[in-house]
Design a protein around this motif. Structure first.
Motif, PDB file in Angstrom:
ATOM      1  N   ASP A 229       0.817  -1.214   0.000  1.00 23.38           N
ATOM      2  CA  ASP A 229       0.000   0.000   0.000  1.00 23.38           C
ATOM      3  C   ASP A 229       0.848   1.260   0.000  1.00 23.38           C
ATOM      4  N   CYS A 230       2.066   1.154   0.502  1.00 23.49           N
ATOM      5  CA  CYS A 230       2.989   2.293   0.551  1.00 23.49           C
ATOM      6  C   CYS A 230       4.384   1.783   0.218  1.00 23.49           C
ATOM      7  N   VAL A 231       5.128   2.569  -0.538  1.00 22.76           N
ATOM      8  CA  VAL A 231       6.494   2.212  -0.902  1.00 22.76           C
ATOM      9  C   VAL A 231       7.364   3.453  -0.743  1.00 22.76           C
ATOM     10  N   ALA A 232       8.368   3.379   0.131  1.00 20.68           N
ATOM     11  CA  ALA A 232       9.308   4.479   0.347  1.00 20.68           C
ATOM     12  C   ALA A 232      10.676   4.039  -0.162  1.00 20.68           C
ATOM     13  N   LEU A 233      11.127   4.639  -1.257  1.00 21.09           N
ATOM     14  CA  LEU A 233      12.330   4.177  -1.945  1.00 21.09           C
ATOM     15  C   LEU A 233      13.548   5.059  -1.692  1.00 21.09           C
ATOM     16  N   SER A 234      13.407   6.081  -0.828  1.00 25.38           N
ATOM     17  CA  SER A 234      14.529   6.954  -0.522  1.00 25.38           C
ATOM     18  C   SER A 234      15.188   7.409  -1.821  1.00 25.38           C
ATOM     19  N   ASN A 235      16.528   7.348  -1.892  1.00 24.19           N
ATOM     20  CA  ASN A 235      17.230   7.853  -3.076  1.00 24.19           C
ATOM     21  C   ASN A 235      17.842   6.731  -3.908  1.00 24.19           C
ATOM     22  N   VAL A 236      17.151   5.591  -4.013  1.00 26.00           N
ATOM     23  CA  VAL A 236      17.704   4.481  -4.791  1.00 26.00           C
ATOM     24  C   VAL A 236      17.968   4.878  -6.240  1.00 26.00           C
ATOM     25  N   ALA A 237      17.222   5.852  -6.770  1.00 26.24           N
ATOM     26  CA  ALA A 237      17.418   6.260  -8.163  1.00 26.24           C
ATOM     27  C   ALA A 237      18.806   6.832  -8.413  1.00 26.24           C
ATOM     28  N   ASP A 238      19.467   7.331  -7.358  1.00 25.75           N
ATOM     29  CA  ASP A 238      20.808   7.879  -7.535  1.00 25.75           C
ATOM     30  C   ASP A 238      21.818   6.817  -7.960  1.00 25.75           C
ATOM     31  N   TRP A 239      21.478   5.561  -7.761  1.00 29.47           N
ATOM     32  CA  TRP A 239      22.401   4.469  -8.072  1.00 29.47           C
ATOM     33  C   TRP A 239      21.989   3.712  -9.330  1.00 29.47           C
ATOM     34  N   LEU A 240      20.992   4.230 -10.056  1.00 25.38           N
ATOM     35  CA  LEU A 240      20.440   3.506 -11.193  1.00 25.38           C
ATOM     36  C   LEU A 240      20.613   4.286 -12.491  1.00 25.38           C
ATOM     37  N   THR A 241      20.724   3.554 -13.591  1.00 28.12           N
ATOM     38  CA  THR A 241      20.685   4.173 -14.911  1.00 28.12           C
ATOM     39  C   THR A 241      19.240   4.545 -15.248  1.00 28.12           C
TER      40      THR A 241
END
Length: 312
Positions: A229-241
Motif C-alpha cells: 500500500d505504501c512504498v518508500a524508496l529513498s534515493n535508490v534512483a541515484d544508483w540507477l541508470t
C-alpha cells in the motif's frame, strides 16, 4: 549502457568502508517527509529501505499491518535488527542510553554492554556474530558509529553557511536531522524521531514485531512481492541508470495495490527516466514541490510522489 554505479558513488562507498562497516547509523530520511508523502493508513503493508532502521520504526506510528524493510548491506540490516530489538525490549530511558541518544550514570559504556547481553538473545546468529565483533561500537553508542555520522561534522560550517545564504538560521538546534549530523548532539525529547519520542514510543514498542527485515535489493523484492500500500524508496534512483529507473517504476506499478502511495527522491542529480510514467502511476506535482522545500535535511533535488491508479 553500463550498470555500474557512477565513480563518485564507488568512491563514496570505499571511503565509508574505511571509516566504519556501517554507512548510516542515523537514517537521513526526514520522517515528516515520508509520512506526508505516503499518508499511511492502519493496516497498510509498507515497503521501505532498512538503512539504519529509523524509517521502518518511525512508520509503526501509523499502525501498519507489516513493514518490509530491505537492504543489500548486511551491516545496515544488523543495525536495524539491533534497534528493533532494543525498541521492543527496553524502557525509553534505557533505549536512549543504549543507543547513545543520552548519557546517564557514571559508566554509560559499561551499561550499554550489559544491556547488549540481554538484547543479543533476540538477534539472529549473523547479527550476534557481527555485534560480538564490534563491541566497541556498542560501548560508544551505535547512533554515532556510522561513517556518515563520523565525517559529517567536518562539513558543518559549509552547511550552516548554505542555510544562511538561503535565509535560514545559522543554528541547527531546532532541526532533528541536521543537529545530530553536524553537531553530534540529539535534539530535545519533543523533537526526537517518532520511535524515540515520549508520546509515540509506547505504540512503536508494541508494534516492533511487525517489521520484517529482508536482505535483498529493492527491485528484486518488488519483482517477487505484491500487495504493498505504501512504498518508500529513498534515493535508490541515484544508483540507477535511466533504464533501471524505468524498470523500477514498472515493478512498483506491478507490486502495489490500487490507491497505493509511493515516494522516491534523488539527492545527487535529477531523477531521469527514458519513458513517461506507467499508465497506472500518476505524480503529485504540488505535493512534490512542497515536500522538496520543507524537507529538513534540505538537499533533495527531486521528489517524486506517485499514486497507483486502477489498471486501465
Amino acid at each position: 549502457m553500463s550498470t555500474a554505479p557512477h565513480w563518485s558513488r564507488r568512491m563514496f562507498a570505499r571511503m565509508n568502508a574505511l571509516l566504519s562497516p556501517i554507512t548510516f547509523s542515523i537514517t537521513l530520511d526526514d520522517h515528516r517527509t515520508v509520512s506526508r508523502a505516503l499518508r499511511p493508513l492502519p493496516g497498510d503493508r509498507i515497503l521501505c529501505l532498512a538503512s539504519a532502521g529509523d524509517t521502518p520504526l518511525n512508520l509503526l506510528v501509523h499502525d501498519p499491518a507489516e513493514v518490509v524493510a530491505v537492504d543489500l548491506a548486511w551491516p545496515q540490516l544488523h543495525l536495524a535488527a539491533l534497534k528493533v530489538a532494543a525498541v521492543a525490549t527496553l524502557t525509553r530511558t534505557d533505549l536512549e542510553l543504549f543507543l547513545g541518544v543520552r548519557e546517564f550514570g557514571g559508566d554509560p559504556a559499561g551499561a550499554r554492554l550489559r544491556i547488549y547481553e540481554v538484547l543479543r538473545q533476540d538477534l539472529s546468529a549473523d547479527a550476534r556474530e557481527f555485534w560480538d565483533a564490534h563491541l566497541g561500537m556498542i560501548r560508544r553508542g551505535v547512533v554515532w558509529q556510522g561513517a556518515v555520522q563520523r565525517i559529517a561534522p567536518l562539513g558543518g560550517p559549509l552547511v550552516r553557511l548554505r542555510r544562511v545564504l538561503h535565509g535560514q538560521s545559522w543554528s541547527v538546534d531546532d532541526n532533528p536531522y541536521l543537529l545530530p549530523l553536524l553537531s553530534r548532539r540529539m535534539p530535545a525529547p519533543d523533537r526526537l524521531p517518532p520511535y524515540l519520542a515520549p508520546h509515540s514510543h509506547p505504540a512503536v514498542q508494541a508494534r516492533a514485531g511487525r517489521i520484517r527485515l529482508v536482505h535483498s535489493g529493492i527491485r528484486e523484492v518488488l519483482r517477487d512481492g505484491s500487495g504493498f500500500d505504501c512504498v518508500a524508496l529513498s534515493n535508490v534512483a541515484d544508483w540507477l541508470t535511466r533504464e533501471q529507473v524505468d524498470d523500477l517504476l514498472a515493478r512498483v506499478a506491478a507490486a502495489t495495490r490500487p490507491n497505493a502511495r509511493v515516494l522516491i527522491w534523488s539527492r545527487r542529480r535529477r531523477m531521469r527516466s527514458s519513458r513517461p510514467l506507467s499508465s497506472v502511476l500518476t505524480a503529485q506535482p504540488a505535493l512534490q514541490q512542497h515536500l522538496r522545500h520543507t524537507d529538513r535535511i534540505g538537499y533533495l533535488r527531486t521528489v517524486l510522489v506517485l499514486n497507483r491508479l486502477e489498471s486501465s
